[in-house]
Design an enzyme around this catalytic site. Structure first.
Site, short mmCIF file in Angstrom:
data_model
loop_
_atom_site.label_atom_id
_atom_site.label_comp_id
_atom_site.label_asym_id
_atom_site.label_seq_id
_atom_site.Cartn_x
_atom_site.Cartn_y
_atom_site.Cartn_z
CG HIS A 136 -14.78 12.27 -2.35
ND1 HIS A 136 -16.27 12.32 -2.21
CD2 HIS A 136 -14.84 10.97 -2.95
CE1 HIS A 136 -16.87 11.50 -2.65
NE2 HIS A 136 -16.14 10.39 -3.02
CG ASN B 176 -26.30 15.24 -16.25
OD1 ASN B 176 -27.09 15.86 -15.70
ND2 ASN B 176 -26.33 15.23 -17.69
CB VAL B 177 -23.47 20.19 -15.81
CG1 VAL B 177 -22.37 20.12 -14.98
CG2 VAL B 177 -22.98 20.32 -17.19
CG HIS C 68 -21.91 10.02 -14.97
ND1 HIS C 68 -22.77 10.22 -13.79
CD2 HIS C 68 -22.59 10.30 -16.05
CE1 HIS C 68 -23.78 10.89 -14.23
NE2 HIS C 68 -23.90 10.80 -15.49
CB SER D 251 -24.34 13.21 -20.56
OG SER D 251 -25.37 13.73 -19.75
#
Lengths: 309, 309
Positions: B150, B113-114, B111, B97
């Site tokens: 993106h 998170n995996v 941010h 994280s």
């Protein structure tokens, strides 16, 4: 035994809550040169309130004194989690909420809430109950202030000659607790909910007394501590400890959750959050430091009345 | 079709997550003179982690890069709310994280998170799934940065030749939303959960690619924006907007709740919280001001790839 009454009987309590709000504001203004910013608002689904906030004062970094009186067609979960029979009933909910964020780190943060709920549907008598309480969150605590806080609470915790202090004090300790920190929010006070086991008028008198006790006691502490000299280190510890306040309010507080779930006025609900907060990883509190006193001697459930000597 | 594997197969993924953590730290250190503070910790109930935090740097006010790999005998509710069949199963949960709180208000907070979960009991094959994603929360947004963010996400969102960008982008918009503010947390990115509909190895490769895309893209934005001159007003708006970040993490974020509910290491979990935050009642954002751009043009779900011109 429930007293019979009509929904409009809430109006009398609403008026007295508004008087309490005014009294608190007037008391706080004794210590301020800045005025409160006042927002009167309506809620599309029903009811409204008056949000009063003072920012960047000489005594308070921020203080909010909220009144709201709302009604709706379906009680939200935060209000009914312990009483599923109320789920989905029509309701009227009113209350006064106060949170102070004093400038001086030797003045504690304090919180008051008094509230009155009515729940009803076509088939049953309206149900009613009061809730509320006050609690204190010091940064650099004075035993004298903590004892005064609890003594004052004990004195007014009387309904029909029964003293509820021990009961309400324990409820306060249980409620204002940060599980993820293994830490109470502060030194407590009193807290109660679902109060309806006395006459409506007596319960009403009682919660108003709770409100009056709150601001008169706090006023004494303010007078004594607000001009104490403090250093940058003291201020930095205060800003750090305010983080705990945010954690409690956003993770645990049922009042906050009720507000957010009932589509309340977010700016009014979150007015309780401190004006400035620091989260510092592993904040170093050294053994024997001024800061360690809070952890070692205050952040635990204690019988404060016995601490007086 | 689930791949058969043993609980120890998690070790390979654990290693690759630790490599990702190191790569992210090394990338961020290119912009810093300050070092990360590193805490390696064990969890009494099983597992542990490595918490790396840098505070008061020249580029970051605070940045946390966490790795944890924990196991336990009963999956907590935040992990199973959508999948009641997992309730109470043994588990191993690991993840990386990252949350950045840049000094310069023209650099967005981001941010990552995996995560990888395994759930098992004596009677069934182990279940496994991946989750994660990244999202961006600008203060003073640049369209160019948002589009880059993106576009980079779209390029790597491929599993077995199927592009998941539209799906994962929508999940991100849905998840990172503050209901009580009627406001998205930022401009989004990608977010996914329960990913196990491809081979374990392919899912694993994919989440590592997500992590690499995150820091390489952010690095480009840092390079461009970190030295832009800014005023006190810019900084004050950043501190105010950081309050929204706290509100999201403490009220809604499942990762935070999972951590707190699984008796996680609180200092590591709440390391995501900003170093300093201001809550200002009714923060005035004037029409046509620099600050209004965020609200008027960015805080809404948009097809950012079409915004490129």
């Amino acid at each position: 035994m429930k007293t019979k009454f009509k929904v409009e009987d809430g109006d009398i309590i609403s008026k007295s809550f508004q008087t309490l709000q005014n009294n608190i504001i007037n008391e706080f203004l004794k210590y301020e040169e800045t005025d409160f910013h006042i927002d009167t608002w309506k809620r599309p689904e029903g009811g409204g309130g008056k949000t009063c906030v003072l920012s960047k004062g000489c005594t308070f970094d921020k203080v909010g004194v909220n009144f709201s009186d709302i009604n709706g067609t379906s009680l939200p979960p935060a209000a009914t989690s312990n009483r599923p029979e109320l789920n989905g009933m029509k309701y009227r909910a009113m209350g006064v909420s106060v949170v102070t964020h004093p400038k001086n780190p030797f003045v504690p943060t304090v919180h008051l809430n008094v509230r009155f709920f009515m729940a009803f549907d076509e088939n049953t008598e309206p149900l009613w109950w009061f809730g509320g309480g006050f609690d204190m969150t010091p940064f650099y605590p004075f035993l004298e202030d903590v004892v005064l806080w609890h003594e004052s609470a004990q004195k007014i915790c009387v309904l029909d000659k029964k003293n509820y202090y021990d009961d309400f004090k324990k409820q306060c300790d249980d409620y204002f607790y940060l599980k993820h920190r293994n830490e109470p929010r502060g030194v407590g006070g009193i807290f109660f909910d679902n109060l309806n086991n006395h006459k409506l008028a007596d319960c009403h008198d009682f919660v108003i007394k709770v409100g009056e006790c709150f601001y008169t006691t706090y006023s004494k502490i303010l007078k004594k501590r607000k001009d104490l000299p403090y250093s940058e280190k003291h201020k930095s510890f205060q800003l750090f400890r305010r983080g705990r306040y945010v954690e409690f309010n956003l993770v645990y507080d049922r009042g906050t959750l009720f507000g957010l779930q009932s589509n309340g006025r977010t700016e009014s609900i979150l007015m309780s959050l401190p004006p400035s907060v620091n989260w510092i990883y592993n904040y170093p509190v050294e053994d024997g430091s001024e800061e360690s006193v809070l952890y070692n001697d205050y952040l635990m459930a204690k019988d404060w009345l016995k601490e007086k000597n």
